[in-house]
Structures are given as structure tokens and as C-alpha cells.
Motif scaffolding. Structure first.
Motif, PDB file in Angstrom:
ATOM      1  N   THR A 192       0.810  -1.280  -0.233  1.00 22.16           N
ATOM      2  CA  THR A 192       0.079   0.134  -0.031  1.00 22.16           C
ATOM      3  C   THR A 192       0.850   1.177   0.050  1.00 22.16           C
ATOM      4  N   GLU A 193       2.025   1.274   0.799  1.00 19.04           N
ATOM      5  CA  GLU A 193       2.849   2.551   0.733  1.00 19.04           C
ATOM      6  C   GLU A 193       3.457   2.821  -0.529  1.00 19.04           C
ATOM      7  N   ARG A 194       3.915   1.485  -1.094  1.00 18.67           N
ATOM      8  CA  ARG A 194       4.700   1.823  -2.455  1.00 18.67           C
ATOM      9  C   ARG A 194       3.846   2.204  -3.634  1.00 18.67           C
ATOM     10  N   LEU A 195       2.688   1.557  -3.747  1.00 16.91           N
ATOM     11  CA  LEU A 195       1.734   1.908  -4.552  1.00 16.91           C
ATOM     12  C   LEU A 195       0.937   3.365  -4.360  1.00 16.91           C
ATOM     13  N   HIS A 233       2.908   9.458 -10.206  1.00 19.96           N
ATOM     14  CA  HIS A 233       2.362   9.480 -11.768  1.00 19.96           C
ATOM     15  C   HIS A 233       1.549  10.511 -11.907  1.00 19.96           C
ATOM     16  N   ARG A 234       0.546  10.674 -10.906  1.00 19.83           N
ATOM     17  CA  ARG A 234      -0.603  11.678 -11.198  1.00 19.83           C
ATOM     18  C   ARG A 234       0.393  13.235 -11.155  1.00 19.83           C
ATOM     19  N   LEU A 235       1.320  13.537 -10.370  1.00 23.41           N
ATOM     20  CA  LEU A 235       1.900  14.588 -10.318  1.00 23.41           C
ATOM     21  C   LEU A 235       3.064  14.814 -11.403  1.00 23.41           C
ATOM     22  N   GLY A 236       3.323  13.983 -12.228  1.00 25.48           N
ATOM     23  CA  GLY A 236       4.085  13.913 -13.512  1.00 25.48           C
ATOM     24  C   GLY A 236       5.604  13.587 -13.089  1.00 25.48           C
ATOM     25  N   GLY A 237       5.764  12.973 -11.922  1.00 23.18           N
ATOM     26  CA  GLY A 237       7.194  12.393 -11.768  1.00 23.18           C
ATOM     27  C   GLY A 237       7.161  10.934 -11.426  1.00 23.18           C
ATOM     28  N   ALA A 238       8.483  10.684 -11.172  1.00 30.17           N
ATOM     29  CA  ALA A 238       8.688   8.774 -10.866  1.00 30.17           C
ATOM     30  C   ALA A 238       8.071   8.715  -9.550  1.00 30.17           C
ATOM     31  N   ALA A 292       6.085  -4.912  -8.749  1.00 29.48           N
ATOM     32  CA  ALA A 292       6.619  -4.887 -10.118  1.00 29.48           C
ATOM     33  C   ALA A 292       5.558  -4.976 -10.954  1.00 29.48           C
ATOM     34  N   ASP A 293       4.688  -5.729 -10.974  1.00 29.88           N
ATOM     35  CA  ASP A 293       3.377  -5.859 -11.771  1.00 29.88           C
ATOM     36  C   ASP A 293       2.881  -4.300 -12.004  1.00 29.88           C
ATOM     37  N   PHE A 294       2.936  -3.681 -11.084  1.00 27.93           N
ATOM     38  CA  PHE A 294       2.362  -1.972 -11.096  1.00 27.93           C
ATOM     39  C   PHE A 294       3.405  -1.191 -11.833  1.00 27.93           C
ATOM     40  N   GLY A 295       4.587  -1.547 -11.723  1.00 25.11           N
ATOM     41  CA  GLY A 295       5.639  -0.815 -12.080  1.00 25.11           C
ATOM     42  C   GLY A 295       5.955   0.132 -11.054  1.00 25.11           C
ATOM     43  N   ALA A 296       5.688  -0.232  -9.781  1.00 23.96           N
ATOM     44  CA  ALA A 296       6.079   0.488  -8.464  1.00 23.96           C
ATOM     45  C   ALA A 296       7.426  -0.026  -7.808  1.00 23.96           C
ATOM     46  N   ASP A 297       8.104   0.894  -7.216  1.00 23.00           N
ATOM     47  CA  ASP A 297       9.436   0.559  -6.662  1.00 23.00           C
ATOM     48  C   ASP A 297       9.442   0.149  -5.359  1.00 23.00           C
ATOM     49  N   ALA A 298       9.962  -1.294  -5.272  1.00 21.49           N
ATOM     50  CA  ALA A 298       9.994  -1.933  -4.022  1.00 21.49           C
ATOM     51  C   ALA A 298      11.591  -1.798  -3.333  1.00 21.49           C
ATOM     52  N   SER A 299      12.565  -0.919  -3.848  1.00 23.67           N
ATOM     53  CA  SER A 299      13.872  -0.940  -3.356  1.00 23.67           C
ATOM     54  C   SER A 299      13.866  -0.440  -2.081  1.00 23.67           C
ATOM     55  N   GLY A 300      14.852  -0.677  -1.314  1.00 18.42           N
ATOM     56  CA  GLY A 300      15.380   0.022   0.012  1.00 18.42           C
ATOM     57  C   GLY A 300      13.963  -0.087   1.118  1.00 18.42           C
ATOM     58  N   PHE A 301      13.346  -0.904   1.066  1.00 15.86           N
ATOM     59  CA  PHE A 301      12.133  -1.204   2.117  1.00 15.86           C
ATOM     60  C   PHE A 301      12.784  -1.747   3.216  1.00 15.86           C
ATOM     61  N   THR A 302      12.525  -1.546   4.411  1.00 14.06           N
ATOM     62  CA  THR A 302      12.801  -1.947   5.573  1.00 14.06           C
ATOM     63  C   THR A 302      11.584  -2.424   6.521  1.00 14.06           C
ATOM     64  N   ALA A 316      -8.763  12.262  -5.035  1.00 13.33           N
ATOM     65  CA  ALA A 316      -9.109  13.097  -4.119  1.00 13.33           C
ATOM     66  C   ALA A 316      -8.095  14.015  -3.433  1.00 13.33           C
ATOM     67  N   LEU A 317      -6.932  13.378  -3.090  1.00 13.44           N
ATOM     68  CA  LEU A 317      -5.973  14.019  -2.395  1.00 13.44           C
ATOM     69  C   LEU A 317      -5.228  15.066  -3.610  1.00 13.44           C
ATOM     70  N   THR A 318      -4.836  14.709  -4.891  1.00 18.06           N
ATOM     71  CA  THR A 318      -4.403  15.367  -5.617  1.00 18.06           C
ATOM     72  C   THR A 318      -5.179  16.190  -6.686  1.00 18.06           C
ATOM     73  N   GLY A 319      -6.336  15.910  -6.541  1.00 17.88           N
ATOM     74  CA  GLY A 319      -7.443  16.492  -7.708  1.00 17.88           C
ATOM     75  C   GLY A 319      -7.142  16.251  -9.069  1.00 17.88           C
ATOM     76  N   VAL A 320      -6.200  15.301  -9.285  1.00 14.50           N
ATOM     77  CA  VAL A 320      -5.893  14.891 -10.665  1.00 14.50           C
ATOM     78  C   VAL A 320      -6.624  13.289 -10.700  1.00 14.50           C
ATOM     79  N   PRO A 321      -7.481  13.489 -11.871  1.00 16.69           N
ATOM     80  CA  PRO A 321      -7.983  12.239 -12.224  1.00 16.69           C
ATOM     81  C   PRO A 321      -7.206  11.064 -12.822  1.00 16.69           C
ATOM     82  N   THR A 322      -7.290   9.696 -12.899  1.00 16.68           N
ATOM     83  CA  THR A 322      -6.717   8.888 -13.527  1.00 16.68           C
ATOM     84  C   THR A 322      -6.754   8.797 -14.884  1.00 16.68           C
ATOM     85  N   GLY A 323      -5.529   8.805 -15.571  1.00 16.23           N
ATOM     86  CA  GLY A 323      -5.186   8.977 -16.726  1.00 16.23           C
ATOM     87  C   GLY A 323      -4.675  10.451 -17.018  1.00 16.23           C
ATOM     88  N   ARG A 324      -4.456  11.324 -16.265  1.00 16.81           N
ATOM     89  CA  ARG A 324      -3.686  12.536 -16.417  1.00 16.81           C
ATOM     90  C   ARG A 324      -2.280  12.406 -16.227  1.00 16.81           C
TER      91      ARG A 324
END
Length: 214
Positions: free
Chosen positions: A30-33, A40-45, A77-87, A206-214
Motif C-alpha cells: 500500500t505504501e509503495r503503490l 504518476h499523477r503529479l508528473g514524476g517518478a 513490479a506488476d504495477f511498475g512500482a518501486d520496492a527497493s530500499g524497504f525495511t 481526491a488528494l491530488t485533484g488529478v483524475p486517473t489517466g492524467r
């Protein structure tokens, strides 16, 4: 009284804390997703913080210093999310004190967080409970993230969700739960990952005000 860094009027960050049991399966996913979706919504990695939003996780019986489960990494990885560095981390009072929003996997986790005190009741929800409440909030009633900032919007969203909680009840007790995939095969982990991702989508919107797909 001194307001802890990361919570309260006047601070420029908003901390989201995801809580599960061991902090090796559900809350890391949940954290990494969440981080991935915000980036993604805010235009960055994928990032630790976006727009002043800081996303963390911990476990009520957290395996301190442990890596996330391999199947959880595969789901990310399926979602393209970063799992690295987690403890993994054990949930501590300081985590709850600093959090502006606590999202838990189950009602039992929610009860455990609230029992720690620190006025956590109005800012602690299960993930699916928060999703259900957020869907009922008119985004037009929230501060404009471009004008007022995403932190102010996030604070207003939590207040609105808390106000709705007693009025908008779950259809069943299980509806607000994300089941534990620990020890299950990858297929079950993927179904839990899909469940979490679906629950996060309206929250991130709701947090960003940016809908999916933007």
C-alpha cells in the motif's frame, strides 16, 4: 503544546501512515503503490514525498528491519512500482503522533492504532473505509490544490471523511478489510494487490485533484 513535525496547522507536509500486522506484505504494498500513484499523477517518478505528502508504513507486530515478502515485491513490479530500499518497522507512538492520516488493513489494526491514544480516532480509518467515505465527498468542496496546496486539501479531506463516518456505514464488516496474504501463493498476493490498488485510486484522485489517466 508543541506540534510534532509533519502534523498540525502551519506545517508544510502531510504524513500518510499505512498499517498492517508484520509490515512485510499489505502495508508495504500500500505504501509503495501510494507513492507510485502520487508520482504518476503529479508528473514524476515514484517518490517518497509528492506535493508535501509523505507516505510511510509500519506494523502492529512489525518485523523491524525485515525486507518485504518476495511476493509483495512481485506485486509491486506488476504495477511498475518501486520496492527497493524497504525495511519493516514496528508501529511506535511517534509514528501515530506524526501521522495526519492513518490507513489500516483491517478494523483490528484501526482499533489498535486508536488505542494508542494521541487523538488518533478522527484520523485513523481502514483503507477501504476511507475509500468508501472519500467517494461520497464532493471534490468541489475541497481546497484547490493549485491555489491552497495539496497539504490543505488533504487535511480537509480527512476532516470531511471523519464527519461522514457515522452516517455512511459499510454494507458488511468484511467490506472494510484487506485480508492478509502472508504465506499465500503469488496468485493470492496479486488479488490483494489489485484490491489495494482499486481502493487507492479514488483516494489519490481526491488528494491530488488529478483524475486517473492524467
Amino acid at each position: 503544546m508543541t506540534v510534532p513535525e509533519g502534523r498540525g496547522i502551519g506545517t508544510d507536509v502531510f504524513r500518510i501512515l499505512h498499517v498492517s500486522t508484520g509490515n512485510v506484505c499489505r502495508s508495504p504494498i500500500t505504501e509503495r503503490l501510494t507513492r507510485h500513484a502520487l508520482g504518476h499523477r503529479l508528473g514524476g517518478a515514484a517518490v517518497d514525498t509528492a506535493g508535501g505528502l509523505i507516505v510511510e508504513s509500519a506494523g502492529t507486530w512489525g518485523h523491524e528491519g525485515a525486507p518485504m515478502e518476495a511476493n509483495a515485491e512481485a506485486v509491486l513490479a506488476d504495477f511498475g512500482a518501486d520496492a527497493s530500499g524497504f525495511t519493516g518497522r514496528e508501529l511506535l507512538d511517534e509514528h501515530v503522533i506524526r501521522a495526519d492520516l492513518v490507513l489500516t488493513a483491517t478494523r483490528d489494526h484501526r482499533a489498535q492504532v486508536i488505542s494508542m491514544g494521541h487523538s488518533a480516532g478522527l484520523r485513523t480509518f481502514t483503507l477501504k473505509e476511507f475509500t468508501r467515505l472519500v467517494r461520497a465527498i464532493d471534490p468541489a468542496t475541497l481546497p484547490d490544490p493549485l491555489h491552497d496546496g495539496m497539504v490543505e486539501r488533504a487535511r480537509a479531506l480527512v476532516r470531511a471523511a471523519a464527519a461522514l463516518r457515522g452516517w455512511l456505514l459499510a454494507p458488511s464488516a468484511e467490506a472494510d478489510e484487506v485480508n492478509d496474504p502472508y504465506g499465500a501463493p503469488i496468485t493470492y498476493f496479486r488479488s490483494v494487490g489489485d484490491e489495494i490498488n482499486e481502493a487507492l485510486e479514488p483516494v489519490v484522485t481526491a488528494l491530488t485533484g488529478v483524475p486517473t489517466g492524467r
